[in-house]
Design a protein around this motif. Structure first.
Motif, PDB file in Angstrom:
ATOM      1  N   LYS A   1      12.893   5.464   7.775  1.00  0.00           N
ATOM      2  CA  LYS A   1      11.594   6.103   7.559  1.00  0.00           C
ATOM      3  C   LYS A   1      10.481   5.062   7.450  1.00  0.00           C
ATOM      4  O   LYS A   1       9.448   5.175   8.119  1.00  0.00           O
ATOM      5  CB  LYS A   1      11.631   6.949   6.268  1.00  0.00           C
ATOM      6  CG  LYS A   1      12.754   7.984   6.237  1.00  0.00           C
ATOM      7  CD  LYS A   1      12.737   8.801   4.965  1.00  0.00           C
ATOM      8  CE  LYS A   1      13.071   8.039   3.698  1.00  0.00           C
ATOM      9  NZ  LYS A   1      14.477   7.524   3.648  1.00  0.00           N
ATOM     10  N   THR A   2      10.698   4.055   6.591  1.00  0.00           N
ATOM     11  CA  THR A   2       9.678   3.025   6.416  1.00  0.00           C
ATOM     12  C   THR A   2       9.454   2.255   7.714  1.00  0.00           C
ATOM     13  O   THR A   2       8.314   1.961   8.087  1.00  0.00           O
ATOM     14  CB  THR A   2      10.097   2.066   5.278  1.00  0.00           C
ATOM     15  OG1 THR A   2      10.206   2.819   4.075  1.00  0.00           O
ATOM     16  CG2 THR A   2       9.096   0.957   5.079  1.00  0.00           C
ATOM     17  N   THR A   3      10.526   1.938   8.401  1.00  0.00           N
ATOM     18  CA  THR A   3      10.410   1.225   9.674  1.00  0.00           C
ATOM     19  C   THR A   3       9.550   2.021  10.654  1.00  0.00           C
ATOM     20  O   THR A   3       8.664   1.464  11.308  1.00  0.00           O
ATOM     21  CB  THR A   3      11.812   0.983  10.268  1.00  0.00           C
ATOM     22  OG1 THR A   3      12.613   0.335   9.289  1.00  0.00           O
ATOM     23  CG2 THR A   3      11.741   0.133  11.515  1.00  0.00           C
TER      24      THR A   3
ATOM     25  N   PRO B   1       1.778   2.153   1.600  1.00  0.00           N
ATOM     26  CA  PRO B   1       3.099   1.527   1.689  1.00  0.00           C
ATOM     27  C   PRO B   1       4.033   2.060   0.602  1.00  0.00           C
ATOM     28  O   PRO B   1       3.577   2.644  -0.386  1.00  0.00           O
ATOM     29  CB  PRO B   1       2.815   0.048   1.476  1.00  0.00           C
ATOM     30  CG  PRO B   1       1.349  -0.116   1.548  1.00  0.00           C
ATOM     31  CD  PRO B   1       0.745   1.199   1.201  1.00  0.00           C
ATOM     32  N   GLN B   2       5.319   1.829   0.800  1.00  0.00           N
ATOM     33  CA  GLN B   2       6.302   2.326  -0.171  1.00  0.00           C
ATOM     34  C   GLN B   2       6.141   1.633  -1.524  1.00  0.00           C
ATOM     35  O   GLN B   2       6.289   2.255  -2.567  1.00  0.00           O
ATOM     36  CB  GLN B   2       7.718   2.130   0.379  1.00  0.00           C
ATOM     37  CG  GLN B   2       8.784   2.758  -0.490  1.00  0.00           C
ATOM     38  CD  GLN B   2      10.130   2.855   0.220  1.00  0.00           C
ATOM     39  OE1 GLN B   2      10.304   2.336   1.321  1.00  0.00           O
ATOM     40  NE2 GLN B   2      11.079   3.494  -0.415  1.00  0.00           N
ATOM     41  N   LEU B   3       5.848   0.306  -1.489  1.00  0.00           N
ATOM     42  CA  LEU B   3       5.583  -0.384  -2.750  1.00  0.00           C
ATOM     43  C   LEU B   3       4.113  -0.183  -3.120  1.00  0.00           C
ATOM     44  O   LEU B   3       3.292   0.073  -2.259  1.00  0.00           O
ATOM     45  CB  LEU B   3       5.882  -1.873  -2.608  1.00  0.00           C
ATOM     46  CG  LEU B   3       7.370  -2.155  -2.423  1.00  0.00           C
ATOM     47  CD1 LEU B   3       7.597  -3.602  -2.055  1.00  0.00           C
ATOM     48  CD2 LEU B   3       8.122  -1.813  -3.705  1.00  0.00           C
TER      49      LEU B   3
ATOM     50  N   LEU C   1       1.979   8.294   4.776  1.00  0.00           N
ATOM     51  CA  LEU C   1       2.278   8.076   3.358  1.00  0.00           C
ATOM     52  C   LEU C   1       3.781   7.887   3.166  1.00  0.00           C
ATOM     53  O   LEU C   1       4.574   8.782   3.436  1.00  0.00           O
ATOM     54  CB  LEU C   1       1.783   9.270   2.540  1.00  0.00           C
ATOM     55  CG  LEU C   1       0.341   9.734   2.831  1.00  0.00           C
ATOM     56  CD1 LEU C   1       0.006  10.996   2.038  1.00  0.00           C
ATOM     57  CD2 LEU C   1      -0.658   8.625   2.517  1.00  0.00           C
ATOM     58  N   ASP C   2       4.147   6.676   2.718  1.00  0.00           N
ATOM     59  CA  ASP C   2       5.567   6.358   2.546  1.00  0.00           C
ATOM     60  C   ASP C   2       5.981   6.689   1.111  1.00  0.00           C
ATOM     61  O   ASP C   2       5.674   5.954   0.186  1.00  0.00           O
ATOM     62  CB  ASP C   2       5.797   4.883   2.870  1.00  0.00           C
ATOM     63  CG  ASP C   2       7.248   4.596   3.234  1.00  0.00           C
ATOM     64  OD1 ASP C   2       8.092   5.496   3.056  1.00  0.00           O
ATOM     65  OD2 ASP C   2       7.528   3.469   3.708  1.00  0.00           O
ATOM     66  N   GLU C   3       6.655   7.792   0.958  1.00  0.00           N
ATOM     67  CA  GLU C   3       7.109   8.296  -0.345  1.00  0.00           C
ATOM     68  C   GLU C   3       5.976   8.377  -1.372  1.00  0.00           C
ATOM     69  O   GLU C   3       6.040   7.763  -2.439  1.00  0.00           O
ATOM     70  CB  GLU C   3       8.262   7.439  -0.875  1.00  0.00           C
ATOM     71  CG  GLU C   3       9.393   7.400   0.136  1.00  0.00           C
ATOM     72  CD  GLU C   3      10.717   6.930  -0.447  1.00  0.00           C
ATOM     73  OE1 GLU C   3      10.847   6.905  -1.673  1.00  0.00           O
ATOM     74  OE2 GLU C   3      11.608   6.621   0.335  1.00  0.00           O
ATOM     75  N   PRO C   4       4.960   9.171  -1.065  1.00  0.00           N
ATOM     76  CA  PRO C   4       3.789   9.227  -1.951  1.00  0.00           C
ATOM     77  C   PRO C   4       4.049   9.945  -3.269  1.00  0.00           C
ATOM     78  O   PRO C   4       3.327   9.722  -4.233  1.00  0.00           O
ATOM     79  CB  PRO C   4       2.761  10.011  -1.126  1.00  0.00           C
ATOM     80  CG  PRO C   4       3.566  10.854  -0.208  1.00  0.00           C
ATOM     81  CD  PRO C   4       4.796  10.056   0.114  1.00  0.00           C
TER      82      PRO C   4
HETATM   83 MG   LIG Z   1      11.503   3.445   2.849  1.00  0.00          MG
END
Ligand SMILES: [Mg+2]
Ligand SMILES: Nc1ncnc2c1ncn2[C@@H]1O[C@H](COP(=O)(O)OP(=O)(O)OP(=O)(O)O)[C@@H](O)[C@H]1O
Lengths: 245, 250
Positions: free
Chosen positions: B49-51, B86-88, B163-166
């Motif tokens: 997903k992030t990629t 970003p996820q972080l 949105l990565d895991e918002p």
């Molecule tokens: Mg991820």
């Protein structure tokens, strides 16, 4: 490709440092403590007078390099670089923004060291104070860029720390800070010619000991400006848009 | 705000393969995401997903295949029309909430002092942090940081949000607020792509893609996926596809 966001980034860098009270205090206190110790270790003023230009050049280069290198690395480890690189800002924006932002702090630090050395440690010097300071500004600009450039090779803080002695020691030993370059073997002198600190030390000595002017040390100035331009180009090129690789 | 080229397809991913060294993170993946919807990317850890999202913002370049966002190859030219979270957390921890949001507003071309200030305030109020606006991010809780991070991604009103895991770490009440806001944005034509693990998020999306091992193993509306598999919950529907995938592979 115009760096339209460089000032925005510079402003943010400044705000970030200013809000960190402890870092601000250390930026002021540490150079004073170091210079005091060095001053006390030379009971004879005349010796300190002779070594002061080399010390001032080394400190300007080293503190600026460290401050920038570590801060720039943090941008990557805390993930904000990922956000910057995913935005519309160019790599030149980032490098120029950092150069401007850190320049102000490195400049403050250098000015503190210079004034402390001259007025508290009572070091005698020739030449104009403002010319000494302008010469140091050129050293700092190169060092700030060097910090950005080197930090693009480090993936984390541990790796960055390893680069510090690599940058510091060869320059201190090969650039005539401790003993005259002329007494070293030919090949070491040759290596020294490629290190920016040599030109910083030579130029500052000419001004502070021989009372020369900035125009007299044009060659050293030119080399240092060239070094600054080269490191900004390199820093811009090595700043990857990608992440994690 | 939304220009004509994004009217139909917001994101077009065509046979994209991406590797990190030996790890194949995306495997000939294709997706077409229409504009103006909430699109959910669901899948377990390491599904890619992030990629995928990093490819869409241009942080990574596909080794094979092509990616188009808002009609263009991802680059700095389209970047300001994308809101990326970003996820972080990716925040300047020394800076205050307001300084963070304002910085990202500025670098995303939100100019004009008063207009920007208004938009920054509006966004901070939306994530319910206005009373804490002057606090350093370092003093905030994990979920609060997540909210600041979201604010930084949406402050410039982009037509496409990635949105990565918002919703990780958000309390249930805020989750509802966020999804209401996302639905509002959809009505204005904004496309929202959200990655998530939770089926609670999935239920809010108009369209879902279940991902696993760098591939899309199923896609459709939440209702559709549930009824097609004859399952009552999305969790079960996802597990159904995972298991049938394993059966096919075996
Ligand atoms: Mg991820
Ligand atoms: N920087 C990297 N270097 C090497 N491999 C990576 C890197 N980032 C991700 N990977 C690998 O790529 C694959 C996909 O990772 P990705 O981060 O896209 O998954 P994800 O679906 O976002 O997972 P999660 O739900 O845990 O966030 C994983 O196998 C992971 O190990």
């Amino acid at each position: 490709m115009l760096p339209r966001y460089a000032f925005t980034i510079a402003g943010r860098v400044c705000r970030q440092l200013l809000r960190d009270r402890r870092t601000m205090a250390l930026i002021v206190v540490v150079p004073i403590v170091v210079m005091t110790l060095i001053g006390l270790s030379f009971p004879e003023g005349i010796v300190l007078d002779r070594i002061a230009p080399a010390l001032l050049a080394t400190m300007a280069l080293f503190f600026s390099f460290l401050l920038t290198g570590i801060s720039f690395l943090r941008e990557r480890s805390q993930g904000t670089m990922e956000r910057l690189m995913a935005s519309s800002v160019s790599r030149l924006d980032v490098v120029l923004g950092y150069l401007l932002g850190f320049f102000i702090f490195a400049l403050t630090q250098t000015l503190i060291i210079l004034l402390f050395t001259i007025y508290v440690l009572d070091v005698n010097y020739n030449g104009d104070l403002w010319q000494i300071f302008v010469f140091q500004i050129v050293i700092i600009a190169g060092a700030v860029n060097l910090g950005i450039f080197i930090s693009t090779f480090a993936r984390n803080e541990f790796q960055m720390v390893q680069f510090i002695p690599l940058i510091l020691f060869p320059q201190v030993f090969l650039c005539g800070v401790i003993w005259p370059v002329e007494q070293m073997p030919e090949y070491l002198q040759w290596i020294g010619r490629f290190l920016p600190l040599k030109y910083g030390v030579d130029g500052l000595r000419d001004i502070m000991l021989s009372g020369m002017s900035l125009i007299d040390v044009w060659f050293e100035l030119l080399v240092l400006v060239g070094f600054t331009v080269a490191t900004s180009v390199l820093a811009t090129l090595t700043l990857r848009r990608g992440v994690g690789g | 705000m939304v220009t004509s080229d994004s009217k139909q397809v917001a994101v077009d991913i065509n046979e994209v393969t991406f590797r990190y060294g030996n790890i194949r993170a995306l495997d000939a993946l294709s997706l077409e995401i229409p504009a103006g919807i909430s699109f959910g990317l669901l899948g377990p850890n390491g599904a890619g997903k992030t990629t995928l999202i990093r490819l869409l913002v241009g942080l990574l370049k596909p080794k094979h295949g092509s990616v188009r966002v808002l009609g263009e190859v991802p680059s700095r030219r389209v970047a300001y029309r994308i809101g990326y979270m970003p996820q972080l957390h990716s925040l300047y921890t020394e800076l205050s909430v307001q300084q963070n949001v304002d910085f990202f507003a500025k670098i995303n071309r939100l100019s004009g002092g008063a207009e920007r200030a208004r938009r920054v305030e509006e966004t901070i109020r939306l994530v319910d942090l206005w009373p804490r606006r002057n606090d350093s991010v370092v003093k905030l809780s994990g979920g609060m940081r997540q909210r600041v991070s979201l604010a930084c991604a949406i402050v410039h009103n982009p037509p496409l949000l990635l949105l990565d895991e918002p919703t990780v770490g958000l309390d249930p009440e805020l989750r509802v607020t966020f999804w209401e806001h996302f639905a509002n944005l959809n009505e204005q034509g904004v496309t929202i792509i959200v990655s998530s693990h939770t089926m609670d998020d999935a239920a809010h999306c108009d369209h879902l893609a279940f991902m696993r091992d760098g591939r899309v193993i199923a896609q459709g509306g939440p209702e559709e996926l549930r009824s097609d598999t004859g399952q009552t919950t999305l969790e079960d529907a996802f597990l159904y596809y995972v298991r049938s995938g394993e059966r096919n592979a075996a």
